[in-house]
Design a protein around this motif. Structure first.
Motif, short mmCIF file in Angstrom:
data_model
loop_
_atom_site.label_atom_id
_atom_site.label_comp_id
_atom_site.label_asym_id
_atom_site.label_seq_id
_atom_site.Cartn_x
_atom_site.Cartn_y
_atom_site.Cartn_z
N LEU A 9 -15.91 5.62 3.81
CA LEU A 9 -15.28 6.75 3.11
C LEU A 9 -16.04 7.07 1.83
CD1 LEU A 9 -13.07 8.84 2.82
CD2 LEU A 9 -11.63 7.08 1.74
N GLY A 10 -16.45 6.04 1.11
CA GLY A 10 -17.20 6.27 -0.11
C GLY A 10 -18.48 7.03 0.15
N GLU A 22 -8.28 13.33 -3.84
CA GLU A 22 -6.92 12.80 -3.89
C GLU A 22 -6.24 12.90 -2.52
OE1 GLU A 22 -5.95 13.95 -8.57
OE2 GLU A 22 -4.94 15.01 -6.95
N GLY A 23 -6.32 14.07 -1.91
CA GLY A 23 -5.70 14.24 -0.59
C GLY A 23 -6.34 13.36 0.45
N THR A 24 -7.67 13.26 0.42
CA THR A 24 -8.39 12.42 1.37
C THR A 24 -8.01 10.95 1.20
OG1 THR A 24 -10.27 13.94 1.39
CG2 THR A 24 -10.68 11.71 2.15
N THR A 25 -7.90 10.52 -0.05
CA THR A 25 -7.58 9.11 -0.32
C THR A 25 -6.15 8.79 0.09
OG1 THR A 25 -9.15 9.12 -2.16
CG2 THR A 25 -7.56 7.33 -2.10
N LEU A 26 -5.22 9.71 -0.16
CA LEU A 26 -3.84 9.49 0.29
C LEU A 26 -3.78 9.33 1.81
CD1 LEU A 26 -1.79 12.00 -1.90
CD2 LEU A 26 -1.65 9.50 -1.96
N ASP A 27 -4.54 10.16 2.52
CA ASP A 27 -4.58 10.06 3.98
C ASP A 27 -5.19 8.72 4.39
OD1 ASP A 27 -4.47 11.43 6.74
OD2 ASP A 27 -6.56 10.80 6.59
N TRP A 28 -6.22 8.29 3.69
CA TRP A 28 -6.93 7.06 4.04
C TRP A 28 -6.07 5.81 3.85
CZ3 TRP A 28 -9.27 3.51 0.28
CH2 TRP A 28 -10.00 2.48 0.89
N ILE A 29 -5.34 5.73 2.74
CA ILE A 29 -4.52 4.53 2.54
C ILE A 29 -3.33 4.51 3.48
CG2 ILE A 29 -5.26 4.17 0.15
CD1 ILE A 29 -2.70 5.42 -0.82
N GLY A 30 -2.96 5.69 4.00
CA GLY A 30 -1.90 5.73 5.01
C GLY A 30 -2.41 5.43 6.41
N ARG A 49 -11.28 1.62 -4.60
CA ARG A 49 -10.80 0.24 -4.72
C ARG A 49 -9.40 0.22 -5.34
NH1 ARG A 49 -14.17 -4.27 -4.42
NH2 ARG A 49 -16.35 -3.79 -3.94
N PHE A 50 -9.23 1.02 -6.40
CA PHE A 50 -7.92 1.05 -7.04
C PHE A 50 -6.86 1.55 -6.06
CE2 PHE A 50 -4.40 3.04 -9.18
CZ PHE A 50 -4.08 2.13 -10.18
N ALA A 51 -7.15 2.64 -5.36
CA ALA A 51 -6.18 3.20 -4.42
C ALA A 51 -5.86 2.21 -3.31
CB ALA A 51 -6.72 4.49 -3.83
N GLU A 52 -6.86 1.49 -2.85
CA GLU A 52 -6.68 0.53 -1.76
C GLU A 52 -5.80 -0.65 -2.17
OE1 GLU A 52 -9.55 -1.74 1.49
OE2 GLU A 52 -10.31 -1.38 -0.54
N HIS A 53 -6.00 -1.13 -3.38
CA HIS A 53 -5.30 -2.34 -3.82
C HIS A 53 -4.02 -2.06 -4.62
CE1 HIS A 53 -8.47 -4.90 -2.32
NE2 HIS A 53 -9.37 -4.21 -2.99
N HIS A 54 -3.81 -0.80 -5.01
CA HIS A 54 -2.61 -0.43 -5.76
C HIS A 54 -2.03 0.85 -5.17
CE1 HIS A 54 -5.25 -2.73 -8.51
NE2 HIS A 54 -4.13 -3.26 -8.95
N GLN A 55 -1.66 0.79 -3.92
CA GLN A 55 -1.29 1.99 -3.18
C GLN A 55 -0.06 2.69 -3.76
OE1 GLN A 55 -1.23 1.46 1.09
NE2 GLN A 55 -3.12 0.25 1.08
N ALA A 56 0.96 1.92 -4.10
CA ALA A 56 2.18 2.53 -4.64
C ALA A 56 1.88 3.24 -5.96
CB ALA A 56 3.25 1.46 -4.84
N ALA A 57 1.11 2.57 -6.82
CA ALA A 57 0.77 3.18 -8.11
C ALA A 57 -0.07 4.42 -7.91
CB ALA A 57 0.02 2.17 -8.98
N TYR A 58 -1.02 4.37 -6.98
CA TYR A 58 -1.88 5.53 -6.73
C TYR A 58 -1.06 6.72 -6.25
CZ TYR A 58 -5.58 8.51 -5.01
OH TYR A 58 -6.41 9.59 -4.82
#
Length: 219
Positions: free
Chosen positions: A187-188, A170-178, A106-115
């Motif tokens: 994904l969860g 971390e790598g998976t989440t970066l790919d997902w938000i992109g 949720r954090f990564a999805e809603h705060h992509q730049a910060a993540y």
């Protein structure tokens, strides 16, 4: 100053403190966006002030320097991410693990730049930001260990296993938000399954860290 004057001054100071905190939070939010895709060295204080539509002196007032501003942005993002991931302490162990993963996503999805800033260690190499990022990883590992084993004092094998899983997330989440081709729920669920595999592997190699029953049933 009379007692009445002192009583009247308290709300004024409180309002001033609230406004100051809100202004600082606003500057941090602006900074997350500014530093998301631009290197630290490429942005001058004049650039920051102009894009934030504030006087340069205001940034110096709250953060003392560009360096202080940047580190405050990273640290603020880190605190929010850890709080998201560590919520739900009242839940059963397995539910806590799922809550941790969902909160992280949720954090990564809603705060992509910060993540991106947190997990990449900033734009370019920055030893101090990397140290903050490493602290986040250890905090997430501790949260996972507490959820899986009810304790954080785990041995090096279990810690390394959980740490490797966090780094892969971390790598998976970066790919997902992109490329958000999966829902957060899908994904969860995938990450929960891979965590189950990690927990089973840890148990096999270190019986002092038994996997929670649902993780064992996944095999």
């Amino acid at each position: 100053m009379s007692v009445r004057q002192q009583q009247a001054a308290v709300p004024v100071r409180a309002r001033g403190t609230d406004r100051s905190a809100a202004r600082r939070a606003e500057l941090l939010a602006i900074g997350r966006t500014l530093f998301a895709d631009t290197s630290y060295d490429a942005l001058s204080m004049d650039d920051i002030a102009r894009q934030a539509h504030v006087a340069k002196g205001l940034i110096y007032y709250y953060f003392r320097s560009k360096r202080g501003y940047y580190l405050a942005i990273v640290q603020d993002s880190v605190a929010e991410l850890v709080a998201f991931a560590a919520s739900g302490a009242e839940l059963p162990a397995v539910d806590r693990l799922q809550r941790t993963i969902d909160g992280y996503l949720r954090f990564a999805e809603h705060h992509q730049a910060a993540y991106r800033t947190i997990v990449s260690g900033g734009v370019g190499f920055d030893a101090e930001v990397h140290a903050i990022r490493d602290g986040v990883r250890e905090a997430i590992v501790a949260t996972l260990a507490d959820g899986a084993y009810g304790r954080t004092d785990i041995g090096p094998l279990a810690r390394t296993g959980l740490f490797s899983w966090v780094c892969s997330v971390e790598g998976t989440t970066l790919d997902w938000i992109g490329r958000p081709e999966l829902t957060r729920a899908a994904l969860g669920e995938l990450l929960v399954k891979t965590l189950g595999g990690t927990l089973r592997a840890i148990e096999e190699l270190d019986p002092s860290c038994p996997a929670p029953p649902p993780a064992r049933r996944d095999g």
